[in-house]
Scaffold this motif. Sequence first.
Motif, PDB file in Angstrom:
ATOM      1  N   LEU A 577     -99.944 -62.486 -49.885  1.00  0.00           N
ATOM      2  CA  LEU A 577     -98.945 -62.567 -50.952  1.00  0.00           C
ATOM      3  C   LEU A 577     -99.021 -63.876 -51.717  1.00  0.00           C
ATOM      4  O   LEU A 577     -98.866 -63.897 -52.942  1.00  0.00           O
ATOM      5  CB  LEU A 577     -97.540 -62.399 -50.367  1.00  0.00           C
ATOM      6  CG  LEU A 577     -97.225 -61.010 -49.804  1.00  0.00           C
ATOM      7  CD1 LEU A 577     -95.777 -60.954 -49.334  1.00  0.00           C
ATOM      8  CD2 LEU A 577     -97.472 -59.956 -50.853  1.00  0.00           C
ATOM      9  N   ARG A 611     -95.815 -55.054 -48.575  1.00  0.00           N
ATOM     10  CA  ARG A 611     -96.260 -56.305 -49.193  1.00  0.00           C
ATOM     11  C   ARG A 611     -96.279 -56.179 -50.705  1.00  0.00           C
ATOM     12  O   ARG A 611     -95.806 -57.057 -51.424  1.00  0.00           O
ATOM     13  CB  ARG A 611     -97.651 -56.682 -48.690  1.00  0.00           C
ATOM     14  CG  ARG A 611     -97.709 -56.843 -47.194  1.00  0.00           C
ATOM     15  CD  ARG A 611     -98.430 -58.105 -46.779  1.00  0.00           C
ATOM     16  NE  ARG A 611     -99.610 -58.374 -47.572  1.00  0.00           N
ATOM     17  CZ  ARG A 611    -100.832 -58.075 -47.197  1.00  0.00           C
ATOM     18  NH1 ARG A 611    -101.028 -57.496 -46.046  1.00  0.00           N
ATOM     19  NH2 ARG A 611    -101.831 -58.375 -47.967  1.00  0.00           N
ATOM     20  N   ASP A 628     -94.263 -63.424 -46.813  1.00  0.00           N
ATOM     21  CA  ASP A 628     -95.661 -63.467 -46.390  1.00  0.00           C
ATOM     22  C   ASP A 628     -95.734 -63.878 -44.919  1.00  0.00           C
ATOM     23  O   ASP A 628     -96.466 -63.294 -44.122  1.00  0.00           O
ATOM     24  CB  ASP A 628     -96.409 -64.488 -47.263  1.00  0.00           C
ATOM     25  CG  ASP A 628     -97.908 -64.202 -47.324  1.00  0.00           C
ATOM     26  OD1 ASP A 628     -98.312 -63.066 -46.989  1.00  0.00           O
ATOM     27  OD2 ASP A 628     -98.667 -65.105 -47.701  1.00  0.00           O
TER      28      ASP A 628
END
Length: 695
Positions: A577, A611, A628
Amino acid sequence: MSNPALDQISLTRLKGVGPALEKKFNQLGIFNVQDLLFHLPFRYEDRTRVHQIGKVRVGDHVQLQGEILSNNIQFGRRRSLHCVIQDETGFISLRFFHFSAAQKQSLATGNLIRCYGEVRRGRTGMEIYHPEYKILSNFDELPVEDSLTPIYPATEGLQQARLRSVINQALALMEESPDVQDHLPAELVKQLELERLTDAIRLLHKPPIDAPLSWINAGINPGQKRLAFEELLAHRLCMRRLRDVSNQQQAAQLSADDKLLTRYLQSLPFTLTNAQQLAYLEISQDLNGLCPMLRLLQGDVGSGKTVVAALTALHAIGSGYQAAIMAPTEILAEQHFLNFEQWFAPLGIRVGWLSGKTKGKARSHQLQELVSGQCQLLIGTHALFQDEVEYKNLGLIIIDEQHRFGVHQRLALRDKAASNSINPHQLVMTATPIPRTLAMSAYADLDSSIINELPPGRTPVNTVIISSNKRGEVVVRIENACKEGSQAYWVCTLIEESEALQCEAAEATADRLRNQLPQIKVGLIHGRMKPKEKADVMAEFKQGQIDLLVATTVIEVGVDVPNASLMVIENPERLGLAQLHQLRGRIGRGTIQSHCILLYQAPLSEAGKQRLAVMRDSTDGFYIAEKDLQLRGPGQVLGTQQTGMMTFRVADIARDAPLLDSVKEASEIILQNHDEIVEPLIRRWLGEREHYANV
Ligand code: ADP
Ligand code: MG
C-alpha cells in the motif's frame, strides 16, 4: 548447596545434549538453560485427543489412529507412498513423497498407527501429506498428550521432538529452582497487572489442555502479554541506549546563514506551509545544539519534504560544513541531484554526484573536490560512504527513503562519516508516513518531525478499481482524456525483482498502446535507460510533448508533472500500500480533478480486495500506512533489511500495539531508576543481535 542460577547451567548438563547438539542450539542463540526457557513456541498443535476419522474436514489439524488397510507406491506426476487407514468411523489416506524402504515396511497392512497432520483434498479424497506418526502394538500403549504441543523455531538437524525433550528438562529445572531472574521492578509488574515471569514461561511452553488454540494463536493470553511486553521493552531500551551514547557525542554546532536561506526561499515559486516551517524550526534547533541530531522527517507524499531537506542542507553549508544526501536507488538520487543543482547552483553552491557507476576520471575528480572542500553538497547512493570517500568536514547526512535502512546501518553510517571526534547530524526522510506503532518501536532512537499538511490547491485523487478484463474500456478513456489535453501515466508492475523483466514488460506495453492509440503520443521511461535518456523523456513529458507516459515503478519517486491527472496502475495487487500511495502521489498535484485506475488481474484474493479497497477509500498516507501494517505485518512494511532488529520472538507490533505506550513509559522509568537491569534485559531478548549496539 543452593542450585546454580539457570543461566549458569550449560546445555551439555541436560540429557541427550552433547557438544554437537550444543552447537545447533548455539546457532539458535541458545547458550544455557535459561536461554532455553526463552526459546518460545511460535504455534501449537492439539494432540490431547484422538479424532474420529469420519468427522474430519479439509483444513483440520488432527490426531488420528487406526489400522493400516493398504500400502502401495503410486506413480503420477510424482511418485509417492500411499496408505489407507481406518477406524470405526471411516477411512483416510496418508501420502508420503519422500520415504525409505524401511518406512514402507513399517507401514505394513494390518499395523496400528497414530498420526498427526493437516487434512487436505488429495488425489483420492481426504489425505494427509507426511504426517508425523508412530506404529503402535495396541492403542492404549501410548497415552495422548496432556497439554498442547508447542512447535518451536528450529534449525537443520534439530528436530521438534528433541527440542521439546530438552526444553522440558529446562522447565523441570525451573520448577526446582525458580530463580529465572525477573528483572522487571515489582511496582511495574503490579501496576501493569503483568503475569509472574515463571508463570508466563510455563503457560507458553505448556498451555493447559483447556486453553483454546485460537486464544493462544491470537496472542492474547496473559503469559504472552507478559513476555511480549518484556521483549518490546528490551528492544526499546536497546535503542534508547544507543541514543544515549549518541547524545554524549559531540557534533558540529551549526549556525545558519540567514541571508542564504532567504535567497533560497525567495527563489521558490511558493511560500512554505506552516508545517514545513515548523519542521525546519525543529531541525534547526537540533543543528544549533551540541550533540548530533537524529531526526526523522515524516510527511505524506507531496507534502514538500524535499524543500525542508534543502533548508537543512543550506543550514549546514551556510555554516561552513559539507552535507551529503543519500538515496537508496540511483533513480531517486538522480532526481535529487537535478532538483538540488537547479536550486543551489544560482546560490553559488557546488553540488556533486557520486554513485557506484561513477568511474575513472569523473570519480577521482569528485573525490578530490570532496576532500578539498570545494564540493559542498554530495548527492548519491550508498557509494557516498565507501571507504575511500573522504570528506573535508561533513556536518550533515540526509537519508531519503528511510525504511530500507536499519538502525545499525543508520549508526554505522554516521560512525563512518565521523572524523576528528565530530559527529555529523542526521536527518532521515521517509517516502510515505510510518505507522505510529512502527515509529515507536523501529525508530525509537529518533526524534520525529511531521509535516501534516499538504501545500494548498491540491484536489484529492479519485481512485477506482477495475478488472483487467475491461482494459479496452480503460484505453478508450485514456485516449479521450489525452485528446482533451490531459496527460497520463501507465505504470507497469511485475512481481519479479528483475529490473530487466520490468523494463521488457514496459516496452511491450508501450508498443501495444502505440498501436492501439495512433493519435496519442506515447513515451516510455524505465530504470535501464541512461540518465540522459530518462531526463529527456521527463522533460518532454513535462513540456507536454508526450501525452501518455508508460513507466515502471521508477516514477514512484521524484517525478513532478502537475498537468498529469490520470494514472493507470497495472496489477496493483502485487504492490504494498505504501508503494501504491507513493505512485498515486504523482498525480493530484494540480487543481484539476485527478483519477487513478487500479487495473487488477482477476481473480483477487480476499486480502487483495481489502488492500485495494483501502486505496480507493482513502488518500491519507498516515491511515494507509496503519492499514498496510495491519494487513501485511512489519517485516513486509519495513523490508527485509530491518529484520535484524525487528524479528520478535513473542511480540507482534500490529497485535501488541496497545502495549507500546506503557513500554515507552516503563523504559523511561527504568533508564532513570533501574539502570542495572537494562543490560540483562537486552541480553535476554536480543542476545547476540545487540552487538551492533557497540559498533
Ligand atoms: P515529498 O514530500 O513527496 O517529497 P516534494 O518535496 O517532492 O514532496 O514536493 C512535492 C511538490 O510540491 C513539488 O513540486 C514541490 O515543489 C511542491 N511544493 C513543496 N512545498 C510547497 C509549498 N509550500 N507550496 C506549494 N508547493 C510546494
Ligand atoms: Mg520526495
